[in-house]
Enzyme design. Structure first.
Site, mmCIF file in Angstrom:
data_model
loop_
_atom_site.group_PDB
_atom_site.id
_atom_site.type_symbol
_atom_site.label_atom_id
_atom_site.label_comp_id
_atom_site.label_asym_id
_atom_site.label_seq_id
_atom_site.Cartn_x
_atom_site.Cartn_y
_atom_site.Cartn_z
ATOM 1 N N CYS A 2 32.895 4.459 33.013
ATOM 2 C CA CYS A 2 33.281 3.052 32.839
ATOM 3 C C CYS A 2 34.783 2.873 33.087
ATOM 4 C CB CYS A 2 32.963 2.613 31.422
ATOM 5 S SG CYS A 2 31.256 2.920 30.975
ATOM 6 N N ARG A 27 35.543 4.622 40.332
ATOM 7 C CA ARG A 27 35.063 5.402 39.178
ATOM 8 C C ARG A 27 33.541 5.411 39.098
ATOM 9 N NH1 ARG A 27 38.734 6.190 34.615
ATOM 10 N NH2 ARG A 27 36.929 6.124 33.276
ATOM 11 N N TRP A 74 29.040 2.149 33.661
ATOM 12 C CA TRP A 74 28.208 3.207 34.258
ATOM 13 C C TRP A 74 27.161 3.493 33.192
ATOM 14 C CZ3 TRP A 74 27.302 8.651 33.754
ATOM 15 C CH2 TRP A 74 26.927 9.310 34.937
ATOM 16 N N ASN A 100 34.155 2.618 26.654
ATOM 17 C CA ASN A 100 33.757 3.753 27.482
ATOM 18 C C ASN A 100 33.327 4.830 26.499
ATOM 19 O OD1 ASN A 100 33.338 5.534 29.520
ATOM 20 N ND2 ASN A 100 35.471 5.620 30.216
ATOM 21 N N GLY A 101 32.168 5.473 26.738
ATOM 22 C CA GLY A 101 31.727 6.535 25.825
ATOM 23 C C GLY A 101 30.313 6.260 25.328
ATOM 24 N N GLU A 487 32.430 24.616 48.630
ATOM 25 C CA GLU A 487 33.084 23.303 48.646
ATOM 26 C C GLU A 487 32.604 22.473 49.827
ATOM 27 O OE1 GLU A 487 34.536 21.417 46.812
ATOM 28 O OE2 GLU A 487 35.634 20.003 48.047
ATOM 29 N N LYS A 491 30.944 18.803 49.365
ATOM 30 C CA LYS A 491 31.449 17.607 50.075
ATOM 31 C C LYS A 491 30.313 16.927 50.813
ATOM 32 C CE LYS A 491 34.656 16.706 48.558
ATOM 33 N NZ LYS A 491 34.705 17.603 47.472
ATOM 34 N N GLU A 494 27.548 15.378 48.398
ATOM 35 C CA GLU A 494 27.921 14.277 47.486
ATOM 36 C C GLU A 494 28.235 12.983 48.225
ATOM 37 O OE1 GLU A 494 31.401 14.532 45.016
ATOM 38 O OE2 GLU A 494 32.431 15.798 46.431
ATOM 39 N N HIS A 510 19.276 38.223 51.570
ATOM 40 C CA HIS A 510 18.526 38.411 50.308
ATOM 41 C C HIS A 510 17.782 37.146 49.904
ATOM 42 C CE1 HIS A 510 20.470 42.277 49.734
ATOM 43 N NE2 HIS A 510 21.620 41.694 50.055
ATOM 44 N N LYS A 609 34.256 9.233 39.491
ATOM 45 C CA LYS A 609 35.474 9.971 39.825
ATOM 46 C C LYS A 609 35.903 10.873 38.670
ATOM 47 C CE LYS A 609 38.946 11.285 42.242
ATOM 48 N NZ LYS A 609 38.671 12.261 43.316
HETATM 49 C C1 AGP Z 1 34.423 16.538 43.701
HETATM 50 O O1 AGP Z 1 34.372 16.002 45.007
HETATM 51 C C2 AGP Z 1 33.554 15.787 42.734
HETATM 52 N N1 AGP Z 1 33.920 14.423 42.687
HETATM 53 C C3 AGP Z 1 33.486 16.456 41.377
HETATM 54 O O2 AGP Z 1 32.826 17.685 41.547
HETATM 55 C C4 AGP Z 1 34.832 16.732 40.678
HETATM 56 O O3 AGP Z 1 35.524 17.754 41.351
HETATM 57 C C5 AGP Z 1 34.542 17.200 39.249
HETATM 58 O O4 AGP Z 1 33.905 16.139 38.569
HETATM 59 C C6 AGP Z 1 35.803 17.632 38.489
HETATM 60 O O5 AGP Z 1 36.689 16.556 38.403
HETATM 61 P P1 AGP Z 1 38.189 16.856 37.857
HETATM 62 O O6 AGP Z 1 38.868 17.720 38.889
HETATM 63 O O7 AGP Z 1 38.812 15.504 37.711
HETATM 64 O O8 AGP Z 1 38.056 17.572 36.546
#
Ligand code: AGP
Length: 614
Positions: A2, A27, A74, A100-101, A487, A491, A494, A510, A609
């Site tokens: 949120c 976010r 959210w 938020n929470g 990574e 990318k 996501e 394997h 985010k």
């Molecule tokens: C990365 O592209 C993602 N958005 C997600 O995995 C992110 O890296 C993860 O939530 C950790 O976020 P932070 O680095 O703010 O702790």
């Protein structure tokens, strides 16, 4: 997670709050709303879906005032809908709130409040808070005191803002645990509130951050701060060095695109003032880790989530090579529950762009309780991770808005190189000549990164054309580039929603080799390092089974070019720096595929985010 924005002052509050919400869109959210005060009455507008729906509602049914709160939700408890969107209002219609929470004990509170005659209008956990506040205001408490009493009864982590028609110039905000930050922005005769700095950065750079179990009572003349047990608290002001432009998209189509292409500059900023490029000597004053403390370190544990965890896996190679300290890497969500073996001889490194990821913060608390020394690599200034650490290395990339982390990832790799060199120099494991050659390679890194990011350096359009309709990808890497394969897969999955797996290349035989066929492209990182020959044989194994290979290779490598179907090149550099260059084509491959698939690049579905809920 949120988003929260608040304003009180002489200007039009609803507009300021709505524009702040727009800057928090990254976010992730599924409904939004604003509330203001007019003629002694609280007016609320809420809408499901994107902010544009709320914008149309506000155009049709405008609400104006000089105090307002706004929220992007959210959904956790209660589906995304207009009635579940925040702000939520009490029975009298005189008090409204955003949060938020998660109120972990909301069910028992809701039942008790209903038994006392309170009528609920949503399915959310949040609404119990505003009815608790109503109860204490009815007993004669001020909004702040009623809030304080209500907050003492709710369990879980929260960021909360209250507004009441009884106190038309006052906002009450509170932070309980790690459900994202609450930042107070100081203006001239006006005050701002936000869960994230970018929401209010255009109005002020002077910020005050609430700590856990603190609250703020805000009027246009200024804020007062208290602990939840009612004691006044002194707070310091932080001047944010970010400029509003850096939080804007500029001429780019997407924030992610901007943040990918600005990595030559952001890497330069990350390095600035931290290494003498002649001698190689590294200086990290903010790390607060003097040589005596370094000598106490026997092992390191890195805790992080998502992309930041993959950064930690790369950093393991860097720090072990430079400082000869064993480094274990663990997900924050795993570390906190495995009764980890850490003590005063353990240096725990948290890597977190937002500084608010609840699993990483919880892992930091676990490490703290076991006596470890805590340092963090963080981007967001004033974030909780920065504040609870013994020392910090800021990423200095400026705000990263795109949900998919890019420039923060490369910055965290540079920061770990600097940390490894710093520890190596303090421990005497890094020879002067090696410090100098690393420094020289770092000096060249921004230019090399700029070269990879140049238009036309690699052909991503063809790859997007040929593979946008594929449903599976496999990413393979070895050694220090194995985490880059992880990574690259993250990318892609996501932002394009294509299923992608990262795997250690040696593990392909394997299991994953059973998947190889012409329908699933295999991305292999085949740079000329100590495992190059193994990667060449890997490419041959994939080709022998009819697979398609997209290889990341060094410039001019004709062997790979002859064997692979597609090649993405990078310049040669120091072996510990190669992963920072190798990730750039991964980021761009994911970006071009996702654009071709028409995906929502900056706000991928279901993602946020900063993950501030467990
Ligand atoms: C990365 O592209 C993602 N958005 C997600 O995995 C992110 O890296 C993860 O939530 C950790 O976020 P932070 O680095 O703010 O702790």
């Amino acid at each position: 997670m949120c988003g929260i924005v608040g304003y009180v002052g002489p200007r039009e509050a609803t507009t300021i709050v709505f524009e702040g919400l727009r800057r928090l869109e990254y976010r992730g959210y599924d409904s939004a709303g604003v509330a203001t005060l007019r003629g002694g009455r609280i007016l609320v507008r809420r809408a499901e879906g994107k902010l544009s729906n709320l914008e149309h509602l506000l155009a049709d049914q405008p609400i104006n005032g000089h105090i307002a709160i706004g929220h992007t939700r959210w959904a956790t408890h209660g589906a995304p809908s207009q009635r579940n969107a925040h702000p939520h209002t009490d029975c009298t219609g005189e008090i409204t709130l955003i949060q938020n929470g998660i109120v972990e004990n909301f069910l028992s509170l809701r039942q008790a409040l209903q038994a006392e005659g309170h009528v609920f209008s949503s399915e959310t956990d949040t609404e119990v808070i505003v009815h608790l506040v109503e109860k204490y205001v009815a007993q004669g408490c001020s909004l702040a005191e009623a809030g304080r009493r209500a907050f003492a009864q709710i369990k879980g982590a929260h960021a909360i803002v209250l507004l009441s028609s009884r106190e038309p110039d006052t906002l009450v905000a509170a932070r309980l645990g790690n459900a994202g930050g609450v930042t107070v922005g100081l203006g001239e005769g006006e005050m701002f509130l936000a869960s994230d700095i970018p929401a209010i950065l255009e109005h002020t750079r002077r910020m005050i951050f609430l700590e856990d179990r603190q609250m703020a009572v805000i009027t246009p003349t200024g804020p007062q701060f208290f602990s939840l047990d009612g004691q006044a608290v002194e707070k310091s002001v932080t001047e944010i060095p970010w400029d509003p432009i850096s939080a804007a998209k500029g001429t780019y189509r997407h924030f992610m695109q901007k943040e990918i292409y600005e990595q030559a500059r952001s890497i330069t900023d990350t390095l600035r003032g931290r290494i003498d490029f002649e001698t190689g000597v590294v200086t990290l004053d903010e790390l607060n880790l003097p040589p005596k403390a370094v000598s106490q370190i026997k092992e390191m544990v890195t805790v992080a989530c998502g992309t930041s965890a993959y950064s930690g896996l790369v950093g393991k190679f860097m720090i072990e090579a430079l400082a000869r300290v064993p480094v274990e890497v663990d997900y924050g969500s795993e570390f906190r529950y495995r009764d980890p073996i850490v003590d005063q001889h353990t240096l725990v490194l948290a890597i977190t762009q937002s500084g608010e990821t609840v699993d990483t913060l919880a892992a930091m608390e676990e490490a703290r309780q076991k006596g470890a020394r805590l340092v963090s690599i963080v981007n967001v200034i004033g974030s909780m991770a920065q504040r609870i650490s013994d020392g910090v290395i800021l990423m200095h990339t400026g705000p990263e808005i795109g949900v998919a982390s890019t420039k923060a990832f490369s910055a965290s790799l540079v920061d770990q190189l600097l940390l490894g060199a710093y520890l190596g120099q303090a421990r005497g494991t890094l020879a002067d000549q090696d410090s100098r050659s690393l420094a020289q390679a770092l000096a060249e890194l921004p230019e090399l990164a700029g070269r990879v990011l140049q238009d036309g350096y690699n052909d991503y359009e063809t790859l997007a054309h040929d593979f946008h309709d594929r449903e599976h990808f496999l990413f393979l890497g070895r050694g220090i580039n194995y985490p880059i394969a992880l990574e690259g897969a993250l990318k892609l999955k996501e932002i394009s929603y294509i299923h992608a797996e990262g795997y250690p290349a040696g593990e392909m035989k394997h299991g994953p080799i059973a998947l190889i066929d012409e329908s699933m492209p295999v991305v292999t990182i085949a740079v000329q390092d100590n495992v190059y020959d193994k990667m060449i044989s890997q490419i041959e194994q994939v080709k022998a089974r009819g697979g398609i290979v997209i290889a990341v290779a060094h410039e001019g490598d004709q062997v790979v070019r002859d064997k692979a179907d597609y090649v993405l090149t990078i310049p040669r550099s120091h072996p510990l720096i190669t992963p920072i260059l190798a990730v750039l084509p991964m980021q761009l491959l994911a970006y071009y595929l996702a654009v071709r698939r028409g995906c929502d690049i900056d706000q991928p579905r279901n993602l946020a985010k900063s993950v501030t809920v467990e």
